[in-house]
Design an enzyme around this catalytic site. Sequence first.
Site, short mmCIF file in Angstrom:
data_model
loop_
_atom_site.label_atom_id
_atom_site.label_comp_id
_atom_site.label_asym_id
_atom_site.label_seq_id
_atom_site.Cartn_x
_atom_site.Cartn_y
_atom_site.Cartn_z
N LYS A 116 9.68 23.51 -12.82
CA LYS A 116 8.70 22.41 -12.78
C LYS A 116 8.24 22.16 -11.34
CE LYS A 116 6.97 18.11 -14.02
NZ LYS A 116 6.94 16.92 -14.78
N ASN A 160 2.08 21.00 -20.60
CA ASN A 160 1.74 20.32 -21.86
C ASN A 160 1.97 21.20 -23.08
OD1 ASN A 160 0.95 17.89 -20.70
ND2 ASN A 160 -1.09 18.67 -20.26
N HIS A 188 2.52 19.71 -26.43
CA HIS A 188 2.23 18.27 -26.33
C HIS A 188 0.95 17.85 -27.03
CE1 HIS A 188 5.56 18.30 -23.61
NE2 HIS A 188 5.45 17.02 -23.35
N ARG A 235 -0.79 23.13 -13.77
CA ARG A 235 0.15 22.08 -14.21
C ARG A 235 -0.02 21.74 -15.69
NH1 ARG A 235 2.22 16.70 -10.96
NH2 ARG A 235 3.63 16.00 -12.59
N HIS A 258 10.17 11.48 -28.42
CA HIS A 258 9.19 12.36 -27.76
C HIS A 258 9.64 13.82 -27.87
CE1 HIS A 258 6.16 13.74 -25.00
NE2 HIS A 258 7.08 14.24 -24.18
N HIS A 272 1.51 14.72 -29.16
CA HIS A 272 0.83 13.42 -29.02
C HIS A 272 0.26 12.98 -30.36
CE1 HIS A 272 0.34 14.24 -24.45
NE2 HIS A 272 1.49 13.64 -24.73
N ARG A 292 0.82 -1.23 0.00
CA ARG A 292 0.00 0.00 0.00
C ARG A 292 0.84 1.27 0.00
NH1 ARG A 292 -3.77 -2.69 3.89
NH2 ARG A 292 -5.45 -3.49 2.61
N GLU A 334 12.48 19.55 -23.98
CA GLU A 334 11.70 19.79 -22.75
C GLU A 334 12.34 20.89 -21.90
OE1 GLU A 334 8.77 18.59 -22.00
OE2 GLU A 334 8.55 16.61 -22.94
N1 GLY Z 1 5.19 15.90 -17.82
C1 GLY Z 1 4.15 16.76 -17.43
C2 GLY Z 1 3.84 16.71 -15.97
O1 GLY Z 1 4.61 16.17 -15.21
O2 GLY Z 1 2.84 17.21 -15.57
#
Ligand code: GLY
Length: 343
Positions: free
Chosen positions: A218, A236, A239, A232, A258, A243, A106, A170
């Site tokens: 980040k 993206n 992205h 958050r 990527h 994608h 858990r 990135e």
């Molecule tokens: N890679 C995007 C995030 O961690 O939210």
Amino acid sequence: MMNNKISIVVKEGIEGLPECLAGWREVYVVFDRNVSEVVEDIVSHCREVKGSLEIVATEEEKRIETVMGIVRWLMDKGASRKALVLAVGGGITTDMAGFAACIYKRGVAYANVPTTLLAQVDAAIGGKTGVNVDDYKNMVGVIRQPAFTYICADVLRTLPRRDFLSGAAELVKTFILEDGAPHYEDAVALLASLRDGTPLGAVMTELARLVEAAAGVKAGVVSRDEFETGERKKLNLGHTFAHALEHEARRTGTDLTHGEAVAVGMILAAELSERVGVAPEGLAERLRRDFVAAGLLVESPFPVSVLRDAMTKDKKAEGDIVHFVLMRGIGDVVFVDIDPLKI
Ligand code: GLY
């Protein structure tokens, strides 16, 4: 660096890791077979390590069965609830080892030692863990913060150039979505100098500074919106197109990393930003020029019309609307809902 629940340690080499592990009595290392030398170093320096497990960290192996293999190994080793699972590798390794830790008994603690640039600035920070289900990426997983993420730029010396550039996309993305011009320009200049033949070793200190700055951005975003209900989502950037590009690449058997998809995705997002009047004219051209200088991919291997269909199927789509992260400028992004058929 300690940001709310997010702890990031940035050092030149691996020698600072034993200090981070000092409070842990049982450490179980799960590592990508490509970084066995780094792991030998860790095992010889950290007496808390009770065992190490090599995994195959590919998109195909990023499955629940691999995670169950890690869980069974922890059971065989007799890992207790006080164990720390230490993930050493790229984002696939940290996602799977982290997920195994989150479900074992858990939930036991885990920590990351990211060994790719992409994982150092993105995947290994923010607590996203999980696996793919069939062809669907990251369909199962949890968000739970690692005890710490230990970043050392030195491990990047042996990273293949294409993987390095994948992470570089990135890195640049992070400075476009926040932090702005100075870091963005420094990152482009560093990448351009590498492209011109400067050895990575000569720019290590500068690279470590930029990685630390990006990791800090980040961590800040995640600490304000851990479960991606709002801010958050700006991570993206690029992205939504990426994608779609990756979907099309898989369908046609096209080789595309990527980061390459994200770099092209940012160019397309900049063009869209101009077209809908969010960005001033010239932003896309500026990014294109900078990305070319930095050695990042700028041309889509597929026509935009082909990407539309895939985009409407993107998991962020609701009805006919796709949520885009668009740019007002370097360091300034905005969320805009657009019907992809109108692109
Ligand atoms: N890679 C995007 C995030 O961690 O939210």
